[in-house]
Motif scaffolding. Structure first.
Motif, short mmCIF file in Angstrom:
data_model
loop_
_atom_site.label_atom_id
_atom_site.label_comp_id
_atom_site.label_asym_id
_atom_site.label_seq_id
_atom_site.Cartn_x
_atom_site.Cartn_y
_atom_site.Cartn_z
N PHE A 187 0.83 -1.20 0.00
CA PHE A 187 0.00 0.00 0.00
C PHE A 187 0.86 1.25 0.00
O PHE A 187 0.53 2.26 -0.64
CB PHE A 187 -0.95 0.01 1.20
N VAL A 188 1.98 1.20 0.73
CA VAL A 188 2.91 2.32 0.72
C VAL A 188 3.53 2.46 -0.67
O VAL A 188 3.65 3.57 -1.21
CB VAL A 188 4.00 2.13 1.78
N ALA A 189 3.92 1.33 -1.28
CA ALA A 189 4.51 1.36 -2.62
C ALA A 189 3.50 1.84 -3.65
O ALA A 189 3.83 2.62 -4.56
CB ALA A 189 5.02 -0.03 -2.99
N THR A 190 2.25 1.38 -3.52
CA THR A 190 1.20 1.80 -4.45
C THR A 190 0.96 3.30 -4.37
O THR A 190 0.82 3.98 -5.39
CB THR A 190 -0.10 1.05 -4.15
N ARG A 191 0.90 3.80 -3.14
CA ARG A 191 0.70 5.25 -2.97
C ARG A 191 1.87 6.03 -3.56
O ARG A 191 1.70 7.10 -4.14
CB ARG A 191 0.54 5.56 -1.48
N ASP A 192 3.06 5.46 -3.46
CA ASP A 192 4.25 6.12 -3.99
C ASP A 192 4.23 6.17 -5.51
O ASP A 192 4.77 7.09 -6.13
CB ASP A 192 5.49 5.38 -3.50
N LEU A 193 3.60 5.17 -6.14
CA LEU A 193 3.53 5.10 -7.60
C LEU A 193 2.42 5.97 -8.18
O LEU A 193 2.42 6.25 -9.38
CB LEU A 193 3.31 3.66 -8.05
N ALA A 194 1.46 6.37 -7.35
CA ALA A 194 0.25 7.01 -7.85
C ALA A 194 0.52 8.27 -8.66
O ALA A 194 -0.20 8.57 -9.62
CB ALA A 194 -0.70 7.33 -6.69
N ASP A 195 1.55 9.01 -8.30
CA ASP A 195 1.81 10.28 -8.96
C ASP A 195 2.65 10.15 -10.23
O ASP A 195 2.80 11.13 -10.97
CB ASP A 195 2.53 11.23 -7.99
N SER A 196 3.18 8.96 -10.50
CA SER A 196 4.08 8.82 -11.65
C SER A 196 3.69 7.72 -12.63
O SER A 196 4.11 7.76 -13.78
CB SER A 196 5.51 8.56 -11.15
N VAL A 197 2.90 6.74 -12.20
CA VAL A 197 2.54 5.62 -13.06
C VAL A 197 1.02 5.47 -13.08
O VAL A 197 0.41 5.32 -12.02
CB VAL A 197 3.18 4.31 -12.57
N PRO A 198 0.38 5.53 -14.26
CA PRO A 198 -1.07 5.31 -14.33
C PRO A 198 -1.46 3.96 -13.73
O PRO A 198 -0.73 2.98 -13.88
CB PRO A 198 -1.36 5.35 -15.84
N PRO A 199 -2.61 3.87 -13.02
CA PRO A 199 -2.98 2.65 -12.31
C PRO A 199 -2.95 1.38 -13.15
O PRO A 199 -2.37 0.37 -12.75
CB PRO A 199 -4.40 2.96 -11.81
N VAL A 200 -3.56 1.42 -14.34
CA VAL A 200 -3.62 0.20 -15.17
C VAL A 200 -2.22 -0.23 -15.59
O VAL A 200 -1.90 -1.43 -15.61
CB VAL A 200 -4.52 0.44 -16.40
N GLN A 201 -1.37 0.73 -15.93
CA GLN A 201 -0.01 0.38 -16.33
C GLN A 201 0.78 -0.21 -15.16
O GLN A 201 1.55 -1.16 -15.33
CB GLN A 201 0.70 1.61 -16.88
N ALA A 202 0.58 0.34 -13.97
CA ALA A 202 1.27 -0.18 -12.78
C ALA A 202 0.84 -1.62 -12.50
O ALA A 202 1.67 -2.49 -12.21
CB ALA A 202 0.98 0.71 -11.57
N TYR A 262 -8.99 -6.64 -8.41
CA TYR A 262 -8.59 -6.20 -7.07
C TYR A 262 -7.43 -5.20 -7.12
O TYR A 262 -7.48 -4.12 -6.54
CB TYR A 262 -8.22 -7.41 -6.21
N ASN A 263 -6.39 -5.56 -7.81
CA ASN A 263 -5.20 -4.71 -7.82
C ASN A 263 -5.41 -3.41 -8.59
O ASN A 263 -4.84 -2.37 -8.25
CB ASN A 263 -4.01 -5.49 -8.38
N THR A 264 -6.23 -3.44 -9.64
CA THR A 264 -6.54 -2.21 -10.35
C THR A 264 -7.30 -1.25 -9.44
O THR A 264 -7.03 -0.04 -9.43
CB THR A 264 -7.37 -2.51 -11.60
N LEU A 265 -8.23 -1.78 -8.66
CA LEU A 265 -8.98 -0.94 -7.72
C LEU A 265 -8.07 -0.34 -6.66
O LEU A 265 -8.23 0.82 -6.27
CB LEU A 265 -10.09 -1.78 -7.07
N VAL A 266 -7.11 -1.13 -6.18
CA VAL A 266 -6.17 -0.63 -5.17
C VAL A 266 -5.35 0.53 -5.73
O VAL A 266 -5.19 1.58 -5.08
CB VAL A 266 -5.25 -1.76 -4.67
N HIS A 267 -4.81 0.36 -6.93
CA HIS A 267 -4.00 1.42 -7.53
C HIS A 267 -4.84 2.64 -7.86
O HIS A 267 -4.35 3.78 -7.76
CB HIS A 267 -3.29 0.89 -8.78
N GLN A 268 -6.10 2.43 -8.24
CA GLN A 268 -6.98 3.56 -8.50
C GLN A 268 -7.26 4.31 -7.20
O GLN A 268 -7.29 5.56 -7.18
CB GLN A 268 -8.31 3.06 -9.11
N ALA A 269 -7.45 3.59 -6.12
CA ALA A 269 -7.68 4.23 -4.82
C ALA A 269 -6.48 5.06 -4.38
O ALA A 269 -6.64 6.10 -3.74
CB ALA A 269 -8.00 3.17 -3.76
N GLY A 270 -5.28 4.61 -4.74
CA GLY A 270 -4.08 5.32 -4.33
C GLY A 270 -3.97 6.72 -4.90
O GLY A 270 -3.18 7.52 -4.40
#
Length: 312
Positions: free
Chosen positions: A46-61, A106-114
């Motif tokens: 969750f920390v890593a996902t939040r860190d990626l939110a500003d630089s990597v689009p959710p679906v690509q991540a 599941y993981n797409t939703l998590v990255h979208q939430a981030g």
């Protein structure tokens, strides 16, 4: 790693009859430890996902997460996957459903939430998953017992206090709602694991679901790439992607699936209540978020509820 290719033992809950059989003490202890390992590793994601939110689009991540996960498990999983290809093809519908709920959705939703909520909130809201797992287990005929129900209730109060900042009220942001959808998806995946067809090697199962999940995400990845463009490959993006791909995907999913086979989704789900505690501690250490006295009280309730529900 050769020992991990052994077949999973029979699940402790007999889904064919609807009756629940307690797992042997040794198997139960191992199952709870594996559930704890998966929970701790996922907390870091969750920390890593939040860190990626500003630089990597959710679906690509998410897409690259599963490509990395496939590469991580391939050396150990390709042989059993190929050996059981006919069995896997026979149960393609089940594998597709598990891949959709536990890998792609599941993981797409998590990255979208981030994108719109904090890592701490993401971890706390995911603590709703065990409640849904327990409901699924009860609907499937499993007896939860008064101690587990009481422990679950105590842990839920702790989570609500954290989310409500000292009050049993909740004010959700858009990202929080995405996380609740993610919690529902993950609970559905965990419930599905109890009914996994017999005879499928655990590593073959992982490889098959990771592969199907990546294929499901490929069209959305192509659209995102065309509309949003790619992302820069730097230590700031590669590091978190490697973590969520290798540890949060390959290692944690293997541990969680094994835990489900040993102790069942409802009992493993109780250990999952530790996730908001782990996320809060990691967020405080890495992101500077502070919980204070309220956080300490809430964590005590969560830990107490987990201990009460997990004790034999």
């Amino acid at each position: 790693m050769t020992s991990t290719t052994a077949r999973l033992p029979t699940t402790p809950d007999d889904s064919s009859t609807g009756s629940a059989r307690p797992a042997p003490a040794k198997g139960a202890g191992l199952g709870l430890l594996l559930a704890l390992l998966a929970t701790v590793v996922w907390s870091g994601s969750f920390v890593a996902t939040r860190d990626l939110a500003d630089s990597v689009p959710p679906v690509q991540a998410v897409f690259w997460r599963w490509i990395i996960a496939l590469a991580a498990v391939a050396p150990f999983a390709v042989r059993p996957f190929w050996r059981q290809r006919k069995l896997l093809r026979r149960h393609l519908g089940f594998l597709a459903l598990a891949s959709l709920s536990g890998v792609a959705l599941y993981n797409t939703l998590v990255h979208q939430a981030g994108l719109t909520t904090s890592a701490t909130n993401m971890g706390m809201i995911m603590a709703a998953s065990p409640v849904i797992m327990a409901v699924y287990a009860r609907c499937g005929g499993e007896r939860l017992g008064p101690r587990r129900v009481l422990g679950t209730a105590v842990a839920v109060v702790g989570v609500l206090l954290l989310v409500g900042k000292g009050e049993l009220t909740i004010d959700f942001a858009a990202g929080d709602l995405w996380m609740f959808a993610a919690a529902l998806s993950f609970a559905s995946y965990s419930a599905l694991l109890k009914r996994r067809p017999e005879g499928i090697d655990p590593l073959a199962f992982l490889f098959a679901t990771f592969l199907l999940g990546a294929l499901m995400l490929a069209p959305a990845y192509g659209v995102s790439l065309a509309v949003q463009g790619g992302f820069p490959v730097t230590p700031g993006t590669a590091g978190p992607l490697l973590y969520v791909g290798v540890f949060s995907s390959a290692v944690a999913f293997f541990a969680w699936n094994r835990a489900i086979s040993l102790v069942g989704a409802a009992r493993a789900g109780v250990v999952y209540y530790l996730q908001p505690v782990c996320v809060a501690l990691l967020s405080a250490a890495l992101l500077g978020e502070r919980l204070g006295l309220l956080g300490g009280v809430s964590m005590a309730l969560i830990l107490g509820g987990v201990a009460l529900s997990s004790a034999r």
